[in-house]
Design an enzyme around this catalytic site. Structure first.
Site, PDB file in Angstrom:
ATOM      1  N   LEU A 251     -30.552 -31.163 -53.566  1.00  0.00           N
ATOM      2  CA  LEU A 251     -29.738 -30.012 -53.147  1.00  0.00           C
ATOM      3  C   LEU A 251     -30.475 -28.710 -53.337  1.00  0.00           C
ATOM      4  O   LEU A 251     -31.168 -28.531 -54.334  1.00  0.00           O
ATOM      5  CB  LEU A 251     -28.465 -29.927 -54.002  1.00  0.00           C
ATOM      6  CG  LEU A 251     -27.561 -31.137 -54.087  1.00  0.00           C
ATOM      7  CD1 LEU A 251     -26.435 -30.864 -55.069  1.00  0.00           C
ATOM      8  CD2 LEU A 251     -27.009 -31.452 -52.720  1.00  0.00           C
TER       9      LEU A 251
ATOM     10  N   ASN B 164     -40.749 -31.597 -54.824  1.00  0.00           N
ATOM     11  CA  ASN B 164     -40.725 -30.178 -55.205  1.00  0.00           C
ATOM     12  C   ASN B 164     -42.134 -29.588 -55.283  1.00  0.00           C
ATOM     13  O   ASN B 164     -42.360 -28.444 -54.896  1.00  0.00           O
ATOM     14  CB  ASN B 164     -39.974 -29.986 -56.529  1.00  0.00           C
ATOM     15  CG  ASN B 164     -38.473 -29.905 -56.304  1.00  0.00           C
ATOM     16  OD1 ASN B 164     -38.004 -29.988 -55.176  1.00  0.00           O
ATOM     17  ND2 ASN B 164     -37.713 -29.752 -57.370  1.00  0.00           N
TER      18      ASN B 164
ATOM     19  N   GLY C  68     -43.498 -14.842 -48.666  1.00  0.00           N
ATOM     20  CA  GLY C  68     -42.623 -13.918 -49.400  1.00  0.00           C
ATOM     21  C   GLY C  68     -43.166 -13.655 -50.789  1.00  0.00           C
ATOM     22  O   GLY C  68     -44.363 -13.858 -51.046  1.00  0.00           O
TER      23      GLY C  68
ATOM     24  N   GLY D 219     -39.441 -18.901 -56.904  1.00  0.00           N
ATOM     25  CA  GLY D 219     -38.802 -18.929 -58.223  1.00  0.00           C
ATOM     26  C   GLY D 219     -37.717 -19.983 -58.253  1.00  0.00           C
ATOM     27  O   GLY D 219     -37.781 -20.972 -57.537  1.00  0.00           O
TER      28      GLY D 219
ATOM     29  N   CYS E 165     -36.060 -24.780 -60.280  1.00  0.00           N
ATOM     30  CA  CYS E 165     -36.689 -26.084 -60.010  1.00  0.00           C
ATOM     31  C   CYS E 165     -38.203 -26.020 -59.806  1.00  0.00           C
ATOM     32  O   CYS E 165     -38.949 -26.652 -60.563  1.00  0.00           O
ATOM     33  CB  CYS E 165     -36.042 -26.717 -58.795  1.00  0.00           C
ATOM     34  SG  CYS E 165     -34.261 -26.801 -58.966  1.00  0.00           S
TER      35      CYS E 165
ATOM     36  N   LYS F 270     -40.405 -24.976 -62.890  1.00  0.00           N
ATOM     37  CA  LYS F 270     -40.269 -25.957 -63.982  1.00  0.00           C
ATOM     38  C   LYS F 270     -40.869 -27.318 -63.595  1.00  0.00           C
ATOM     39  O   LYS F 270     -41.602 -27.931 -64.366  1.00  0.00           O
ATOM     40  CB  LYS F 270     -38.768 -26.082 -64.286  1.00  0.00           C
ATOM     41  CG  LYS F 270     -38.308 -27.316 -65.007  1.00  0.00           C
ATOM     42  CD  LYS F 270     -36.820 -27.253 -65.314  1.00  0.00           C
ATOM     43  CE  LYS F 270     -35.912 -27.843 -64.269  1.00  0.00           C
ATOM     44  NZ  LYS F 270     -35.887 -29.286 -64.153  1.00  0.00           N
TER      45      LYS F 270
ATOM     46  N   LYS G 277     -33.421 -16.168 -54.605  1.00  0.00           N
ATOM     47  CA  LYS G 277     -33.230 -16.331 -53.161  1.00  0.00           C
ATOM     48  C   LYS G 277     -31.790 -15.941 -52.843  1.00  0.00           C
ATOM     49  O   LYS G 277     -31.014 -15.642 -53.765  1.00  0.00           O
ATOM     50  CB  LYS G 277     -33.523 -17.761 -52.722  1.00  0.00           C
ATOM     51  CG  LYS G 277     -32.556 -18.795 -53.258  1.00  0.00           C
ATOM     52  CD  LYS G 277     -32.798 -20.121 -52.563  1.00  0.00           C
ATOM     53  CE  LYS G 277     -31.714 -21.107 -52.898  1.00  0.00           C
ATOM     54  NZ  LYS G 277     -31.871 -22.363 -52.214  1.00  0.00           N
TER      55      LYS G 277
ATOM     56  N   ARG H 219     -33.029 -17.350 -62.504  1.00  0.00           N
ATOM     57  CA  ARG H 219     -34.095 -18.076 -63.198  1.00  0.00           C
ATOM     58  C   ARG H 219     -35.431 -17.991 -62.447  1.00  0.00           C
ATOM     59  O   ARG H 219     -35.519 -18.300 -61.275  1.00  0.00           O
ATOM     60  CB  ARG H 219     -33.694 -19.540 -63.415  1.00  0.00           C
ATOM     61  CG  ARG H 219     -32.766 -19.677 -64.610  1.00  0.00           C
ATOM     62  CD  ARG H 219     -32.296 -21.089 -64.765  1.00  0.00           C
ATOM     63  NE  ARG H 219     -31.307 -21.444 -63.763  1.00  0.00           N
ATOM     64  CZ  ARG H 219     -30.729 -22.631 -63.678  1.00  0.00           C
ATOM     65  NH1 ARG H 219     -31.068 -23.586 -64.531  1.00  0.00           N
ATOM     66  NH2 ARG H 219     -29.828 -22.879 -62.761  1.00  0.00           N
TER      67      ARG H 219
HETATM   68  C1  UGA Z   1     -35.352 -26.610 -54.509  1.00  0.00           C
HETATM   69  C2  UGA Z   1     -35.574 -27.652 -53.403  1.00  0.00           C
HETATM   70  O1  UGA Z   1     -35.655 -27.006 -52.136  1.00  0.00           O
HETATM   71  C3  UGA Z   1     -34.419 -28.666 -53.378  1.00  0.00           C
HETATM   72  O2  UGA Z   1     -34.693 -29.672 -52.422  1.00  0.00           O
HETATM   73  C4  UGA Z   1     -34.310 -29.290 -54.766  1.00  0.00           C
HETATM   74  O3  UGA Z   1     -33.228 -30.207 -54.828  1.00  0.00           O
HETATM   75  C5  UGA Z   1     -34.091 -28.200 -55.793  1.00  0.00           C
HETATM   76  O4  UGA Z   1     -35.193 -27.285 -55.756  1.00  0.00           O
HETATM   77  C6  UGA Z   1     -34.003 -28.875 -57.135  1.00  0.00           C
HETATM   78  O5  UGA Z   1     -34.984 -29.484 -57.563  1.00  0.00           O
HETATM   79  O6  UGA Z   1     -32.895 -28.925 -57.718  1.00  0.00           O
HETATM   80  P1  UGA Z   1     -33.874 -24.396 -54.759  1.00  0.00           P
HETATM   81  O7  UGA Z   1     -34.638 -24.150 -56.016  1.00  0.00           O
HETATM   82  O8  UGA Z   1     -32.396 -24.268 -54.767  1.00  0.00           O
HETATM   83  O9  UGA Z   1     -34.186 -25.868 -54.194  1.00  0.00           O
HETATM   84  O10 UGA Z   1     -34.392 -23.343 -53.702  1.00  0.00           O
HETATM   85  P2  UGA Z   1     -35.355 -23.325 -52.413  1.00  0.00           P
HETATM   86  O11 UGA Z   1     -34.536 -22.995 -51.245  1.00  0.00           O
HETATM   87  O12 UGA Z   1     -36.193 -24.514 -52.342  1.00  0.00           O
HETATM   88  O13 UGA Z   1     -36.251 -22.048 -52.776  1.00  0.00           O
HETATM   89  C7  UGA Z   1     -37.122 -22.052 -53.903  1.00  0.00           C
HETATM   90  C8  UGA Z   1     -38.011 -20.835 -53.870  1.00  0.00           C
HETATM   91  O14 UGA Z   1     -38.929 -20.912 -52.785  1.00  0.00           O
HETATM   92  C9  UGA Z   1     -37.262 -19.526 -53.671  1.00  0.00           C
HETATM   93  O15 UGA Z   1     -37.834 -18.532 -54.484  1.00  0.00           O
HETATM   94  C10 UGA Z   1     -37.455 -19.216 -52.195  1.00  0.00           C
HETATM   95  O16 UGA Z   1     -37.361 -17.856 -51.904  1.00  0.00           O
HETATM   96  C11 UGA Z   1     -38.867 -19.732 -51.995  1.00  0.00           C
HETATM   97  N1  UGA Z   1     -39.171 -20.066 -50.588  1.00  0.00           N
HETATM   98  C12 UGA Z   1     -38.567 -21.096 -49.971  1.00  0.00           C
HETATM   99  C13 UGA Z   1     -40.133 -19.304 -49.912  1.00  0.00           C
HETATM  100  O17 UGA Z   1     -40.713 -18.349 -50.460  1.00  0.00           O
HETATM  101  N2  UGA Z   1     -40.449 -19.650 -48.633  1.00  0.00           N
HETATM  102  C14 UGA Z   1     -39.853 -20.673 -47.989  1.00  0.00           C
HETATM  103  O18 UGA Z   1     -40.216 -20.922 -46.815  1.00  0.00           O
HETATM  104  C15 UGA Z   1     -38.898 -21.412 -48.669  1.00  0.00           C
END
Ligand code: UGA
Length: 432
Positions: free
Chosen positions: A153, A211, A256, A260, A263, A266, A324, A331
């Site tokens: 998720l 991840n 970007g 952060g 997930c 860590k 985001k 976090r």
């Molecule tokens: C992430 C994974 O996408 C999920 O599949 C996973 O289940 C989750 O970790 C977890 O292990 O529980 P999440 O941390 O909620 O999900 O957020 P993301 O949407 O993946 O974004 C993570 C970071 O990457 C954010 O800082 C976001 O801004 C950055 N990001 C994401 C980018 O800079 N560029 C992108 O194209 C996508």
């Protein structure tokens, strides 16, 4: 089926609520009584679009219960999901599994009939083996199975990700539990979700490898963005140009600030640490961690340049501070590196976030929260678009800059450079 989710954090609460919505009887357990009482009153302790409505609906129709009685809840259930936190251990980069093992010990005292114990928390390779050992101390082997069912998720998109997952991964070493787990997920499989059955250890590794790969993809495009900035190329053309190759894929190629959240930072550290235990050097993931750490410094240097090396007494605004959009989670947000640094350099910082003020920023000198976009930007020297909330996508900067023209640094590339520049603003973005 009768399910018990232990831990009502992000993973436990969202998946518990969604399982109940699929028709299962679910008890969500937490030792934090305040949290349980809040949930029993229909209040959700985390910000996640759509979650509150599902909690209220399923609590009312009695498929969803909340309890702090772990023993009773385990006895009443067929499948028990361990969903407690696995934060980074203090002073190390490996995952702290103490909560997982404590819960396993508690469960081991209440196995009255065959049960499946599932790790949904993100747990390193071989954690399932350890849980099995704990359970075996008090129970016969045929009374339980230990299964890994990693969660994929995303915060802010969790209900949709649960309902329409790309894949469901079950790591099980026996047929009895794999059959039952598949039938639990049948409503999603029959709607088209891919179901992948693996050995338990493989499922554990799939979570960390996923991840780490996504973090690598983001870091890769962020580095390419640095090159684009020096060469007058638009990084978005590159994302599209490489993403159209199906072997690469276009998602997670948005340049970007440093990634952060709870997930990626860590889990990338934890997989490196797990690999080291097996004497394997994950040099690529190590580089990703370093590059991401350096990224905030790099963007701070850019801010310094934008302000002609005069940060002191400059009024700087952050629009959005969470890691985001669509989450209140701070976090490992890159704002937590940038804001303290700029404050130390003497900047006067205001921030606005749709999810309100943040305790993490309370004690930082010259940092204040304001409750509207207007108040945040109107007397600013530099407006930094840090988080890509929809609320920020159609701001009329022209009308907000009557008193003063500010500089805009769009760290998420949500504005059209030409449009903003034509309104007379100095505009900077990422990789273009
Ligand atoms: C992430 C994974 O996408 C999920 O599949 C996973 O289940 C989750 O970790 C977890 O292990 O529980 P999440 O941390 O909620 O999900 O957020 P993301 O949407 O993946 O974004 C993570 C970071 O990457 C954010 O800082 C976001 O801004 C950055 N990001 C994401 C980018 O800079 N560029 C992108 O194209 C996508």
């Amino acid at each position: 089926m009768k399910l018990c989710m232990i831990g009502t954090g992000y993973v436990g609460l969202v998946s518990g609520v969604c399982f109940s919505d699929l028709g299962n009887d679910v008890i969500c357990v937490d030792k934090d009584l305040d949290k349980i009482q809040l949930l029993q009153n229909g209040k959700v302790p985390i910000y996640e679009p759509g979650l509150s409505e599902l909690v209220i609906k399923n609590y009312k129709n009695k498929r969803l219960k909340f309890s702090n009685d772990l023993k009773k809840s385990v006895i009443e259930s067929d499948i028990i999901f361990i969903c407690v936190g696995t934060p980074t251990k203090k002073g190390s980069s490996s995952a702290d599994l103490s909560q997982v093992y404590n819960v396993a010990k508690e469960i081991s005292k209440s196995i009255n009939k065959y049960k499946i114990i599932v790790t949904k928390s993100t747990v390193p390779l071989t954690t399932g083996d350890e849980i099995e050992k704990i359970l075996q101390k008090k129970n016969k082997k045929n009374k339980f199975s230990v299964v890994s069912n990693p969660e994929f998720l995303r915060e802010g998109e969790a209900i949709r990700d649960f309902t329409y997952p790309d894949r469901i991964v079950i790591g099980s070493n026996d047929k009895r539990s794999s059959k039952l787990m598949k039938s639990l997920y049948n409503p999603l499989i029959s709607k088209g979700a891919q179901f992948l059955l693996t050995q338990r250890r493989a499922a554990e590794l799939i979570k960390y490898a996923s991840n780490s790969f996504l973090a690598t993809k983001i870091t890769f495009i962020n580095e390419i963005a640095n090159l684009c900035e020096q060469t007058g190329i638009n990084v978005e053309d590159i994302s599209i140009g490489i993403g159209l190759d199906k072997r690469i894929g276009g998602r997670f190629l948005r340049a970007g600030p440093a990634y952060g959240g709870s997930c990626f930072p860590k889990d990338t550290k934890a997989i490196v640490s797990t690999a080291e235990k097996f004497k394997i050097n994950l040099s690529l993931v190590k580089s990703v961690i370093k590059s991401n750490k350096d990224r905030s410094k790099l963007l701070l240097n850019r801010i310094n340049k934008i302000l002609n090396k005069k940060i002191r007494n400059k009024k700087i605004t952050f629009l959005g501070v969470t890691f985001k959009a669509n989450t209140d989670d701070m976090r490992d947000s890159s704002s937590l590196v940038m804001i303290p640094f700029l404050s130390k350099k003497g900047a006067l910082i205001k921030y606005y976030d749709p999810t309100g003020s943040k305790k993490e920023l309370e004690k930082i000198k010259n940092v204040s929260y304001v409750d509207s976009i207007k108040k945040a930007v109107e007397s600013s020297d530099l407006v930094i678009l840090h988080t890509e909330w929809n609320d920020f996508k159609s701001i009329n900067f022209k009308s907000l800059s009557k008193r003063k023209k500010f500089i805009i640094y769009d760290m998420r590339n949500i504005y059209s450079p030409n449009k903003i520049k034509n309104q007379g603003f100095k505009y900077f973005s990422i990789g273009r």
